[in-house]
Scaffold this motif. Sequence first.
Motif, PDB file in Angstrom:
ATOM      1  N   LYS A   1       0.841  -1.202  -0.013  1.00  0.00           N
ATOM      2  CA  LYS A   1       0.092  -0.008  -0.131  1.00  0.00           C
ATOM      3  C   LYS A   1       0.830   1.270  -0.081  1.00  0.00           C
ATOM      4  CE  LYS A   1      -3.230   2.519   2.908  1.00  0.00           C
ATOM      5  NZ  LYS A   1      -4.205   2.998   2.040  1.00  0.00           N
ATOM      6  N   ARG A   2       1.992   1.437   0.905  1.00  0.00           N
ATOM      7  CA  ARG A   2       2.887   2.266   0.918  1.00  0.00           C
ATOM      8  C   ARG A   2       3.543   2.518  -0.451  1.00  0.00           C
ATOM      9  NH1 ARG A   2      -0.051   3.474   4.529  1.00  0.00           N
ATOM     10  NH2 ARG A   2       0.473   3.100   6.767  1.00  0.00           N
ATOM     11  N   TYR A   3       4.107   1.394  -0.931  1.00  0.00           N
ATOM     12  CA  TYR A   3       4.761   1.629  -2.327  1.00  0.00           C
ATOM     13  C   TYR A   3       3.804   2.294  -3.555  1.00  0.00           C
ATOM     14  CZ  TYR A   3       6.554  -0.335  -6.667  1.00  0.00           C
ATOM     15  OH  TYR A   3       7.042  -0.204  -7.948  1.00  0.00           O
ATOM     16  N   ASN A   4       2.562   1.733  -3.473  1.00  0.00           N
ATOM     17  CA  ASN A   4       1.808   2.379  -4.467  1.00  0.00           C
ATOM     18  C   ASN A   4       1.315   3.840  -4.239  1.00  0.00           C
ATOM     19  OD1 ASN A   4       1.360   0.148  -6.405  1.00  0.00           O
ATOM     20  ND2 ASN A   4       0.207  -0.881  -4.815  1.00  0.00           N
ATOM     21  N   GLU A   5       1.368   4.268  -3.006  1.00  0.00           N
ATOM     22  CA  GLU A   5       1.199   5.613  -2.579  1.00  0.00           C
ATOM     23  C   GLU A   5       2.297   6.373  -2.968  1.00  0.00           C
ATOM     24  OE1 GLU A   5      -1.851   4.790   1.017  1.00  0.00           O
ATOM     25  OE2 GLU A   5      -0.027   5.350   1.567  1.00  0.00           O
ATOM     26  N   ARG A   6       3.470   5.707  -2.728  1.00  0.00           N
ATOM     27  CA  ARG A   6       4.505   6.372  -3.118  1.00  0.00           C
ATOM     28  C   ARG A   6       4.776   6.567  -4.696  1.00  0.00           C
ATOM     29  NH1 ARG A   6       6.284  10.266  -1.202  1.00  0.00           N
ATOM     30  NH2 ARG A   6       4.132  10.210  -0.387  1.00  0.00           N
ATOM     31  N   ILE A   7       4.649   5.684  -5.425  1.00  0.00           N
ATOM     32  CA  ILE A   7       4.875   5.845  -6.680  1.00  0.00           C
ATOM     33  C   ILE A   7       3.760   6.650  -7.366  1.00  0.00           C
ATOM     34  CG2 ILE A   7       4.895   4.771  -8.890  1.00  0.00           C
ATOM     35  CD1 ILE A   7       7.272   4.004  -6.879  1.00  0.00           C
ATOM     36  N   LYS A   8       2.563   6.644  -6.849  1.00  0.00           N
ATOM     37  CA  LYS A   8       1.598   7.441  -7.458  1.00  0.00           C
ATOM     38  C   LYS A   8       1.654   9.140  -7.037  1.00  0.00           C
ATOM     39  CE  LYS A   8      -2.020   4.253  -7.490  1.00  0.00           C
ATOM     40  NZ  LYS A   8      -3.171   3.760  -6.678  1.00  0.00           N
ATOM     41  N   TYR A   9       2.417   9.362  -5.674  1.00  0.00           N
ATOM     42  CA  TYR A   9       2.819  10.566  -5.324  1.00  0.00           C
ATOM     43  C   TYR A   9       3.871  11.026  -6.415  1.00  0.00           C
ATOM     44  CZ  TYR A   9       4.958  14.415  -2.580  1.00  0.00           C
ATOM     45  OH  TYR A   9       5.505  15.555  -2.277  1.00  0.00           O
ATOM     46  N   SER A  10       4.854   9.997  -6.552  1.00  0.00           N
ATOM     47  CA  SER A  10       6.083  10.544  -7.636  1.00  0.00           C
ATOM     48  C   SER A  10       5.509  10.871  -8.976  1.00  0.00           C
ATOM     49  CB  SER A  10       7.035   9.253  -7.735  1.00  0.00           C
ATOM     50  OG  SER A  10       7.655   9.105  -6.400  1.00  0.00           O
ATOM     51  N   LEU A  11       4.470  10.178  -9.312  1.00  0.00           N
ATOM     52  CA  LEU A  11       3.804  10.652 -10.745  1.00  0.00           C
ATOM     53  C   LEU A  11       3.498  12.085 -10.417  1.00  0.00           C
ATOM     54  CD1 LEU A  11       2.057   7.267 -11.829  1.00  0.00           C
ATOM     55  CD2 LEU A  11       4.044   8.717 -13.125  1.00  0.00           C
ATOM     56  N   ASP A  12       2.697  12.455  -9.421  1.00  0.00           N
ATOM     57  CA  ASP A  12       2.189  13.698  -9.449  1.00  0.00           C
ATOM     58  C   ASP A  12       3.288  14.869  -9.395  1.00  0.00           C
ATOM     59  OD1 ASP A  12      -0.630  12.558  -9.335  1.00  0.00           O
ATOM     60  OD2 ASP A  12      -0.550  12.660  -7.007  1.00  0.00           O
ATOM     61  N   GLN A  13       4.303  14.539  -8.891  1.00  0.00           N
ATOM     62  CA  GLN A  13       5.446  15.476  -8.798  1.00  0.00           C
ATOM     63  C   GLN A  13       5.933  15.665 -10.310  1.00  0.00           C
ATOM     64  OE1 GLN A  13       5.576  16.880  -5.779  1.00  0.00           O
ATOM     65  NE2 GLN A  13       3.817  15.107  -5.724  1.00  0.00           N
ATOM     66  N   LEU A  14       5.663  14.964 -11.266  1.00  0.00           N
ATOM     67  CA  LEU A  14       6.156  15.283 -12.592  1.00  0.00           C
ATOM     68  C   LEU A  14       5.592  16.544 -13.320  1.00  0.00           C
ATOM     69  CD1 LEU A  14       6.511  11.719 -13.986  1.00  0.00           C
ATOM     70  CD2 LEU A  14       8.324  13.131 -13.354  1.00  0.00           C
ATOM     71  N   ASN A  15       4.503  16.878 -12.370  1.00  0.00           N
ATOM     72  CA  ASN A  15       3.716  18.133 -13.137  1.00  0.00           C
ATOM     73  C   ASN A  15       4.462  19.418 -12.703  1.00  0.00           C
ATOM     74  OD1 ASN A  15       1.853  16.714 -14.491  1.00  0.00           O
ATOM     75  ND2 ASN A  15       0.680  16.433 -12.553  1.00  0.00           N
ATOM     76  N   LYS A  16       5.406  19.357 -11.600  1.00  0.00           N
ATOM     77  CA  LYS A  16       6.028  20.434 -11.188  1.00  0.00           C
ATOM     78  C   LYS A  16       7.076  21.287 -11.980  1.00  0.00           C
ATOM     79  CE  LYS A  16       7.671  20.224  -6.878  1.00  0.00           C
ATOM     80  NZ  LYS A  16       8.375  19.658  -5.644  1.00  0.00           N
ATOM     81  N   THR A  17       7.301  22.274 -11.689  1.00  0.00           N
ATOM     82  CA  THR A  17       8.650  22.932 -12.505  1.00  0.00           C
ATOM     83  C   THR A  17       9.913  22.932 -11.408  1.00  0.00           C
ATOM     84  OG1 THR A  17       7.175  24.690 -13.476  1.00  0.00           O
ATOM     85  CG2 THR A  17       9.580  25.125 -13.251  1.00  0.00           C
ATOM     86  N   TYR A  18      10.966  22.333 -12.391  1.00  0.00           N
ATOM     87  CA  TYR A  18      12.076  22.140 -11.469  1.00  0.00           C
ATOM     88  C   TYR A  18      13.327  23.258 -11.652  1.00  0.00           C
ATOM     89  CZ  TYR A  18      10.193  17.589  -9.875  1.00  0.00           C
ATOM     90  OH  TYR A  18       9.301  16.706  -9.334  1.00  0.00           O
ATOM     91  N   ASP A  19      13.844  23.426 -10.741  1.00  0.00           N
ATOM     92  CA  ASP A  19      15.015  24.105 -10.835  1.00  0.00           C
ATOM     93  C   ASP A  19      16.559  23.752 -10.367  1.00  0.00           C
ATOM     94  OD1 ASP A  19      17.020  26.227 -10.602  1.00  0.00           O
ATOM     95  OD2 ASP A  19      15.961  27.628  -9.270  1.00  0.00           O
ATOM     96  N   PHE A  20      17.317  23.141 -11.481  1.00  0.00           N
ATOM     97  CA  PHE A  20      18.520  22.605 -11.282  1.00  0.00           C
ATOM     98  C   PHE A  20      19.586  23.339 -10.894  1.00  0.00           C
ATOM     99  CE2 PHE A  20      15.983  19.472 -14.107  1.00  0.00           C
ATOM    100  CZ  PHE A  20      15.571  18.575 -13.226  1.00  0.00           C
ATOM    101  N   THR A  21      19.244  24.644 -10.644  1.00  0.00           N
ATOM    102  CA  THR A  21      20.479  25.502 -10.190  1.00  0.00           C
ATOM    103  C   THR A  21      20.746  25.750  -8.729  1.00  0.00           C
ATOM    104  OG1 THR A  21      19.343  27.481 -10.436  1.00  0.00           O
ATOM    105  CG2 THR A  21      20.185  26.804 -12.466  1.00  0.00           C
TER     106      THR A  21
END
Length: 716
Positions: free
Chosen positions: A132-152
């Motif tokens: 259950k924790r696993y699937n929640e974590r991966i789904k959370y990770s998928l949602d984060q792909l909509n964010k804007t990332y600053d690699f500086t």
Amino acid sequence: MFGIEINLMFIKNMFKKLYMMAILGASVACHATPGQPIKVAGSKNLEPDEQQAIVCKEVTEMITNYNYKKIKLNDSISTVIFNRYIKSLDENHNYFLASDLNDFDQYKTQLDDDLQNGELNHVFYIFNVYQKRYNERIKYSLDQLNKTYDFTQKDEFMFNREDQPWVSTVSDLNKFWDKRVKYDLLNLNLATPDLTKNKETLKKRYENLIIQSAKLNNQDVFQLFMDAFTESIDPHTNYFNQSNAAQFNIDMSKSLEGIGASLSSENEYVTIKTIVKGGPAERSKLLTVDDRIIGVAQGKNGEFQDIIGWRLDNAITLIRGPKGTTVRLKILPKGKTTTNPKIVELVREKIVLEDQLASKEIRTYNSNGKTVKIGIINVPGFYLDYKAYQAGDKNYRSISRDVKLIIDSLKAQKVDGIVMDLRQNGGGSLPEAIQLTGLFIKTGPVVQVRDVKNRIEQDDDDDPSIAWNGPLAVLVDRFSASASEIFAGAIQDYGRGLIVGTQTYGKGTVQSAIDLDKVIGNSFSRLLASVKGKSAPASTGTPTSFGQINLTIAKFYRISGSSTQHKGVIPDIKFPSAIPLDKYGEDTEPSALPFDMIARSSYTPVGNFAAVIPQLKTLHDTRMQTNVNYKNLLEDIADYKKRDAEKTVTLNEAELKKQHEEDDAKTLAHDNARRAALGLKPLIKGEPRTKDKDADFLKIEAGQILTDYIGLKPQS
């Protein structure tokens, strides 16, 4: 003779596949009546079955009554099993919450009773929370792909959390996974600076993790827990479920019965990756690499089963089968659509895994102006096709028979010496270790074995014939184990050959493979009744397989009386170890048996290298001072130790790019220094590295040491 000697590397690598996942979520506290499945809300709950309960009880009884270690289950052992089980699920403390561990704490001293009673609901509950924790974590990770990332930004990701406390809140765990996703994306971006494309790549990767998670079944959970149990008692007593037992026996015999193709799972398709030369698949000329198998039917008239989306091991079980039987495959050729599959009919055969058998090469060296030819025999494992041997097949394959043929061919080619390369050889058949030793000595003891009743048996080579009586060296490394150590130890004790390389693994125990179908079959009804608490069992049908247990039944000793347990075999000429000795080896296993000694066997050494070893070391050390590969190896070992101590990595793109470029430049410099020493032109940045037979300088050096010995021998 005690059964078989287990292949160490097979066991260590076999179960690291679908189990190591990731999870997060709120605490799940739940209690149920003993003996009933404990449900985890909002999760696909896997449950144990009656057959697993029976196997659990039977394996527990065997280990407590017949294992060499003679250990009784108690609360202390239960805690060890519990901790190992939790570690196998979440070693890096990335997924469970502290509240989960508080909830699981009620089972910490319960598992010893559970094992003896065949009670598996508690361990399945822990796994269901994990998934259950696993699937929640991966789904959370998928949602984060909509964010804007600053690699500086100046930021770091702690990738090693093994020594960190369990995270208390979801928000704190989210912070870790925010950085985890950013790190995954940053690595893709360094390779291909296209953020949109990289987000889509990562999205597919995460989605595939969820798909693979959904394919886990109760056999996976049971296997994982039984690993935690058996390895808490003894690192080499192991339970294998049906598919893993089949794979173990393939590894032991280096053969299987099937179509002659290796398969992988790609995008929900079972895909052909390699085709064995001379096998049914190749001879049909109807199959090619990257063809997809979408359906399987048994016999000429059986109905097709659609296997799109299946787990690979389940699909392989359908495709493999006894030799002489027919299997029909529905094939989607590479690049074709699902609307036009073709049907391929094949008759299964016995497939010998030729690339995993003993092999040879001849290298030439110069010794004082004289050309010396050294034959090098690669011994990948102490394999024996026991099924063919039992059936009376005169052409059964075994390592001793194959090496004998190779030695005959090397003698015909007039080699001056032979190096037996046992690196990465995790063991295999105990009788084969004795037979192989017998190729190099006339007669005499090879190994001593002490059983659970402290009775000592001496196993001898009774065949007076010698396949090779010339100069001999044995090359070993940290992953040379078990049967390899029997062979190397006997060669060293007899003074028959030089041992070169690094300290071996230190596995000095003997296992017997026990087919649980034979053990449980006749008492199945009685055991089932016991598990159910009834006087008569309900009808359950015929089980597919109860699996196999490899039980530690004895300890072996060198003929000198010394055990190889913990200490292994110490080479006469030592090489630096690229494999960390403090992380891999019997002495790193908490549950391993201790080192001890017994009385020496009565044997007569046939040689003594004491007088020449100092000279050989001096010659070796002198060469290594100017050997580019040796220098590179020492630098690589130092770099590994430095990197292994690191627990964080930068999330600043410029800094990480610089690190990668420095690593790549160092690797390129190492390659070009080696190529220059061989008289080859240097590679340019980005040019593919080609394999060449001279890349393995430790093997070359082993041959050179034997050449030195041949040059010194007349004077010794």
